[in-house]
Design a protein around this motif. Structure first.
Motif, PDB file in Angstrom:
ATOM      1  N   LYS A   1       0.828  -1.203   0.000  1.00 35.75           N
ATOM      2  CA  LYS A   1       0.000   0.000   0.000  1.00 35.75           C
ATOM      3  C   LYS A   1       0.867   1.260   0.000  1.00 35.75           C
ATOM      4  O   LYS A   1       0.565   2.232  -0.713  1.00 35.75           O
ATOM      5  N   GLN A   2       1.929   1.259   0.795  1.00 31.83           N
ATOM      6  CA  GLN A   2       2.806   2.430   0.830  1.00 31.83           C
ATOM      7  C   GLN A   2       3.387   2.717  -0.552  1.00 31.83           C
ATOM      8  O   GLN A   2       3.435   3.875  -0.995  1.00 31.83           O
ATOM      9  N   ILE A   3       3.820   1.670  -1.238  1.00 32.85           N
ATOM     10  CA  ILE A   3       4.403   1.851  -2.572  1.00 32.85           C
ATOM     11  C   ILE A   3       3.342   2.385  -3.541  1.00 32.85           C
ATOM     12  O   ILE A   3       3.610   3.298  -4.337  1.00 32.85           O
ATOM     13  N   ALA A   4       2.140   1.830  -3.486  1.00 29.05           N
ATOM     14  CA  ALA A   4       1.063   2.303  -4.360  1.00 29.05           C
ATOM     15  C   ALA A   4       0.713   3.755  -4.055  1.00 29.05           C
ATOM     16  O   ALA A   4       0.418   4.548  -4.970  1.00 29.05           O
ATOM     17  N   GLN A   5       0.755   4.143  -2.784  1.00 25.07           N
ATOM     18  CA  GLN A   5       0.490   5.536  -2.416  1.00 25.07           C
ATOM     19  C   GLN A   5       1.580   6.467  -2.947  1.00 25.07           C
ATOM     20  O   GLN A   5       1.295   7.570  -3.420  1.00 25.07           O
ATOM     21  N   ILE A   6       2.811   6.006  -2.875  1.00 27.95           N
ATOM     22  CA  ILE A   6       3.924   6.805  -3.409  1.00 27.95           C
ATOM     23  C   ILE A   6       3.769   6.988  -4.915  1.00 27.95           C
ATOM     24  O   ILE A   6       3.975   8.085  -5.452  1.00 27.95           O
ATOM     25  N   GLU A   7       3.383   5.923  -5.615  1.00 30.93           N
ATOM     26  CA  GLU A   7       3.183   6.015  -7.065  1.00 30.93           C
ATOM     27  C   GLU A   7       2.139   7.066  -7.420  1.00 30.93           C
ATOM     28  O   GLU A   7       2.260   7.747  -8.446  1.00 30.93           O
ATOM     29  N   LEU A   8       1.120   7.207  -6.592  1.00 33.07           N
ATOM     30  CA  LEU A   8       0.037   8.153  -6.871  1.00 33.07           C
ATOM     31  C   LEU A   8       0.281   9.529  -6.254  1.00 33.07           C
ATOM     32  O   LEU A   8      -0.577  10.410  -6.337  1.00 33.07           O
ATOM     33  N   GLY A   9       1.452   9.714  -5.642  1.00 32.69           N
ATOM     34  CA  GLY A   9       1.757  11.002  -5.027  1.00 32.69           C
ATOM     35  C   GLY A   9       1.016  11.258  -3.731  1.00 32.69           C
ATOM     36  O   GLY A   9       0.894  12.408  -3.289  1.00 32.69           O
ATOM     37  N   LEU A  10       0.518  10.209  -3.111  1.00 32.72           N
ATOM     38  CA  LEU A  10      -0.244  10.342  -1.872  1.00 32.72           C
ATOM     39  C   LEU A  10       0.635  10.206  -0.633  1.00 32.72           C
ATOM     40  O   LEU A  10       0.167  10.395   0.494  1.00 32.72           O
ATOM     41  N   GLN A  11       1.897   9.862  -0.816  1.00 34.29           N
ATOM     42  CA  GLN A  11       2.835   9.685   0.291  1.00 34.29           C
ATOM     43  C   GLN A  11       4.210  10.103  -0.187  1.00 34.29           C
ATOM     44  O   GLN A  11       4.566   9.899  -1.350  1.00 34.29           O
ATOM     45  N   GLU A  12       4.998  10.694   0.692  1.00 34.17           N
ATOM     46  CA  GLU A  12       6.370  11.039   0.324  1.00 34.17           C
ATOM     47  C   GLU A  12       7.118   9.753  -0.031  1.00 34.17           C
ATOM     48  O   GLU A  12       6.757   8.673   0.447  1.00 34.17           O
ATOM     49  N   PRO A  13       8.161   9.851  -0.875  1.00 34.26           N
ATOM     50  CA  PRO A  13       8.850   8.634  -1.336  1.00 34.26           C
ATOM     51  C   PRO A  13       9.711   8.002  -0.247  1.00 34.26           C
ATOM     52  O   PRO A  13      10.932   7.918  -0.343  1.00 34.26           O
ATOM     53  N   LYS A  14       9.054   7.552   0.786  1.00 37.23           N
ATOM     54  CA  LYS A  14       9.739   6.938   1.921  1.00 37.23           C
ATOM     55  C   LYS A  14       8.863   5.801   2.434  1.00 37.23           C
ATOM     56  O   LYS A  14       7.703   6.011   2.780  1.00 37.23           O
ATOM     57  N   VAL A  15       9.419   4.580   2.473  1.00 33.82           N
ATOM     58  CA  VAL A  15       8.682   3.426   2.969  1.00 33.82           C
ATOM     59  C   VAL A  15       9.077   3.194   4.421  1.00 33.82           C
ATOM     60  O   VAL A  15      10.253   3.006   4.737  1.00 33.82           O
ATOM     61  N   HIS A  16       8.088   3.220   5.291  1.00 35.05           N
ATOM     62  CA  HIS A  16       8.320   3.030   6.718  1.00 35.05           C
ATOM     63  C   HIS A  16       8.281   1.537   7.039  1.00 35.05           C
ATOM     64  O   HIS A  16       7.324   0.842   6.686  1.00 35.05           O
ATOM     65  N   VAL A  17       9.314   1.044   7.721  1.00 34.41           N
ATOM     66  CA  VAL A  17       9.454  -0.389   7.966  1.00 34.41           C
ATOM     67  C   VAL A  17       9.779  -0.656   9.429  1.00 34.41           C
ATOM     68  O   VAL A  17      10.140   0.249  10.183  1.00 34.41           O
ATOM     69  N   GLY A  18       9.661  -1.925   9.822  1.00 35.87           N
ATOM     70  CA  GLY A  18      10.077  -2.380  11.138  1.00 35.87           C
ATOM     71  C   GLY A  18      11.301  -3.262  10.996  1.00 35.87           C
ATOM     72  O   GLY A  18      12.280  -2.902  10.338  1.00 35.87           O
ATOM     73  N   ASN A  19      11.248  -4.454  11.554  1.00 36.63           N
ATOM     74  CA  ASN A  19      12.360  -5.402  11.507  1.00 36.63           C
ATOM     75  C   ASN A  19      12.441  -6.053  10.131  1.00 36.63           C
ATOM     76  O   ASN A  19      11.575  -6.828   9.757  1.00 36.63           O
ATOM     77  N   LEU A  20      13.496  -5.751   9.401  1.00 29.38           N
ATOM     78  CA  LEU A  20      13.656  -6.295   8.046  1.00 29.38           C
ATOM     79  C   LEU A  20      14.424  -7.612   8.024  1.00 29.38           C
ATOM     80  O   LEU A  20      14.517  -8.268   6.987  1.00 29.38           O
ATOM     81  N   GLU A  21      14.981  -8.006   9.150  1.00 25.96           N
ATOM     82  CA  GLU A  21      15.833  -9.198   9.180  1.00 25.96           C
ATOM     83  C   GLU A  21      15.060 -10.479   9.467  1.00 25.96           C
ATOM     84  O   GLU A  21      15.574 -11.574   9.248  1.00 25.96           O
ATOM     85  N   ALA A  22      13.835 -10.353   9.967  1.00 26.04           N
ATOM     86  CA  ALA A  22      13.053 -11.548  10.289  1.00 26.04           C
ATOM     87  C   ALA A  22      12.827 -12.389   9.032  1.00 26.04           C
ATOM     88  O   ALA A  22      12.622 -11.854   7.936  1.00 26.04           O
ATOM     89  N   ILE A  23      12.883 -13.696   9.183  1.00 26.93           N
ATOM     90  CA  ILE A  23      12.699 -14.635   8.069  1.00 26.93           C
ATOM     91  C   ILE A  23      11.325 -15.278   8.194  1.00 26.93           C
ATOM     92  O   ILE A  23      10.953 -15.783   9.269  1.00 26.93           O
TER      93      ILE A  23
END
Length: 323
Positions: free
Chosen positions: A193-215
């Motif tokens: 959703k964040q990426i789709a919002q960025i594509e439509l100019g509805l969110q600044e080009p920054k994806v907010h994340v948590g723990n990226l290392e979890a498998i």
């Protein structure tokens, strides 16, 4: 054949309803509460027998089971968001345990000859040591959050009611699954959703994340609901089965897969509010027992799942923001 899906308006419930209807040999009933949003069902609304039922109310459940007398019950209704269980543990226990008890008691009291599938969770395993990977059904349960504890209670209640009262209950421990219609609170859908919002100019080009290392071991929800059908039709009552693709991806891998599907350039921002107080490093399931019993195999690739999920959010946001 009559099938009752509790939580039919939810993520997995809506996909299960769609799959059962596509078979052409199942009459589908689904429970909802009066305040429930039904957008997930969309075009299926006219095809499903919608039943307004408060599952925490034993009288409401009794009346439903006595009237429908389903051949199959898929019990999917639950509070399934882990952070909510941390902030509201008591509500999670009540919402996940009491409805299942009411269902079991109604089936038992009215002597309804049906099979019941209980959608349990890989969260039950909780703390898993490296030598225990991939996780088998025999692995110890070491829950790390209230949601996991509530699912263990559901799991063992299913075991108990089968052995004490002879109810034909099959328990499935489903590992992480995603796909179109996944709620935005869940990590795969949130990133999409964040990426789709960025594509439509509805969110600044920054994806907010948590723990990226979890498998994690991701399976497409459309493969999962087929597994639920096979579990209830081919599984052995009293048994428990892992359902998982058996593939491992870090959350960062998942994010990169989504970003490869867009032309936008983004920054990655780690938000401490998205970090859990306790998190499991790796979740990888062994579903060989279930595959051998039912012949199930996942068919939809992780790449396709991510693409369909991103396209789902593109479609939703365009519709919401069209003039």
């Amino acid at each position: 054949m009559k099938a009752l899906i509790t939580g039919v308006t939810g993520f997995a419930g809506s996909h299960l309803a769609e799959y059962l209807l596509s078979r052409g040999d199942v009459d589908v009933y689904g429970t909802f509460r009066s305040l429930t949003k039904k957008e997930q069902l969309g075009h299926l609304m006219d095809c499903v027998h919608m039943e307004n039922c408060e599952l925490k109310d034993p009288q409401s459940v009794n009346e439903l089971i006595q009237r429908i007398k389903p051949d199959l019950i898929f019990h999917l209704a639950a509070q399934s968001f882990v952070p909510t269980s941390v902030s509201s543990p008591a509500d999670t226990m009540v919402n996940n345990i009491v409805p299942q008890l009411n269902l079991f008691e109604a089936v038992r009291n009215h002597a309804v000859a049906c099979k019941i599938q209980i959608a349990c969770s890989s969260e039950e395993y909780g703390l898993v040591y490296p030598e225990e990977i991939p996780i088998k059904e025999t692995n110890p349960l070491r829950p790390l959050n209230p949601y996991a504890v509530s699912k263990i209670a559901q799991d063992y209640l299913g075991y108990q009611y089968h052995h004490s009262y002879g109810l034909a209950i099959i328990r499935t421990r489903t590992f992480h699954h995603t796909g179109p219609r996944r709620g935005e609170s869940y990590v795969t859908s949130n990133f999409a959703k964040q990426i789709a919002q960025i594509e439509l100019g509805l969110q600044e080009p920054k994806v907010h994340v948590g723990n990226l290392e979890a498998i994690r071991d991701f399976t497409d929800v459309r493969d999962i609901v087929k597994a639920y059908w096979l579990a209830i039709t081919r599984g052995e009552p009293g048994d428990v089965y892992n359902i998982s693709a058996g593939t491992r991806y870090t959350i960062e891998d998942m994010l990169k897969t989504l970003l490869a599907l867009t032309d936008v350039q983004v920054q990655i921002h780690v938000d401490t509010n998205r970090l859990r107080p306790s998190d499991v490093d790796i979740v990888l399931g062994d579903s060989s027992l279930f595959r051998e019993k039912t012949g199930w195999e996942p068919e939809i690739s992780f790449q396709q799942t991510m693409e369909d999920l991103l396209n789902y959010w593109r479609s939703v946001l365009r519709r919401q923001n069209s003039p």
